[in-house]
Design an enzyme around this catalytic site. Sequence first.
Site, PDB file in Angstrom:
ATOM      1  N   HIS A 172       0.856  -1.206   0.000  1.00  0.00           N
ATOM      2  CA  HIS A 172       0.000   0.000   0.000  1.00  0.00           C
ATOM      3  C   HIS A 172       0.895   1.260   0.000  1.00  0.00           C
ATOM      4  CE1 HIS A 172      -2.913   2.921   1.527  1.00  0.00           C
ATOM      5  NE2 HIS A 172      -3.860   2.026   1.622  1.00  0.00           N
ATOM      6  N   GLU A 276      -1.007   1.609  -5.237  1.00  0.00           N
ATOM      7  CA  GLU A 276      -0.863   0.357  -4.485  1.00  0.00           C
ATOM      8  C   GLU A 276      -0.872  -0.867  -5.407  1.00  0.00           C
ATOM      9  OE1 GLU A 276      -4.074   0.657  -1.614  1.00  0.00           O
ATOM     10  OE2 GLU A 276      -3.794   2.825  -1.653  1.00  0.00           O
TER      11      GLU A 276
END
Length: 304
Positions: A172, A276
């Site tokens: 992420h 991400e």
Amino acid sequence: MPQESIQQLNRRLGLAPSLVFEAGEGGLTRAVLRTPAADAHVYLHGAHVTHFRPRGTAPVLFTSARSAFESGKPIRGGVPVIFPWFGPRRDDPSSPMHGLARLAGWSAAASQLLDSGDVELSLELASSPDTRRLWPHDFRLRLTVRVGAALEMALEVANTSQTAFDCEEALHTYFAVGDVRRVQVRGLEGCDYLDKTDNLARKNQGQQPVTIVAETDRVYLETTAACTIDDPVLARRIVIEKSGSANTVVWNPWIAKARAMPDFGDDEWPNMICLETCNVGPSALRLGPGRSHRMAATVRVGQM
Ligand code: TA6
């Protein structure tokens, strides 16, 4: 397993001056990787890469000045490792957001100094009674971080259970940008995405680059493409290549969401964008017993 002391870690895996363990923010143990091409920081808490800075450019990763650095809380910024669910847990909203991996204490598994001058560190997290209370499957995760002119991160998920399991995973990554309102993201042209700011409506990116003009939270579907972040303020292009990943998420909280996050400065949203590398939702992994999967992202900085 009792946590190793910094002295024990340096004795077992230290490669001074290229890889040294030390007490980082909040007293959490981190590895500092120094190479001729770039520096990086990796915390054992969450196997969390918080810093990557190639020589001659500004830091590539964003970490909030308001981030917590304490066990039980996620670090806000850098590269949170998300496993085994993404976002809120659909079948149990009381579970921690974005799974258990980013909150766990990982162990340092291996280190090496390569002929190229790159430095590599691997960290591992195995299932335990603590994790099984949250998620009833046995697994082993391994994150391998290689630092040089590029930042290479590979997440391997192994199913050590006797039965198959479904899981989601993400690197992420929070990227530092000069002004997100002037950034253009390429590589997602023509892709469908689920718009989390519009009740997960399915839309298509069309042929325009992604630009950020409001809160943006999109899960791009069936895309294996490399992406670029063009940043005219910092006069650089960040290139993100990936493998083993079918989704790319683009997120910026914008003004209201930024204010609502206690571990994120109200004025920080213009200086970050999350891009991400993940397998989530319809592309969640199904791993048979004994099977494993590898997802990787490579980040490098070029000229616009
Ligand atoms: O990846 C985007 C997202 O799912 C957003 O919806 C927002 O929740 C963000 O992750 C941050 O999540 P966190 O749990 O770290 O606050």
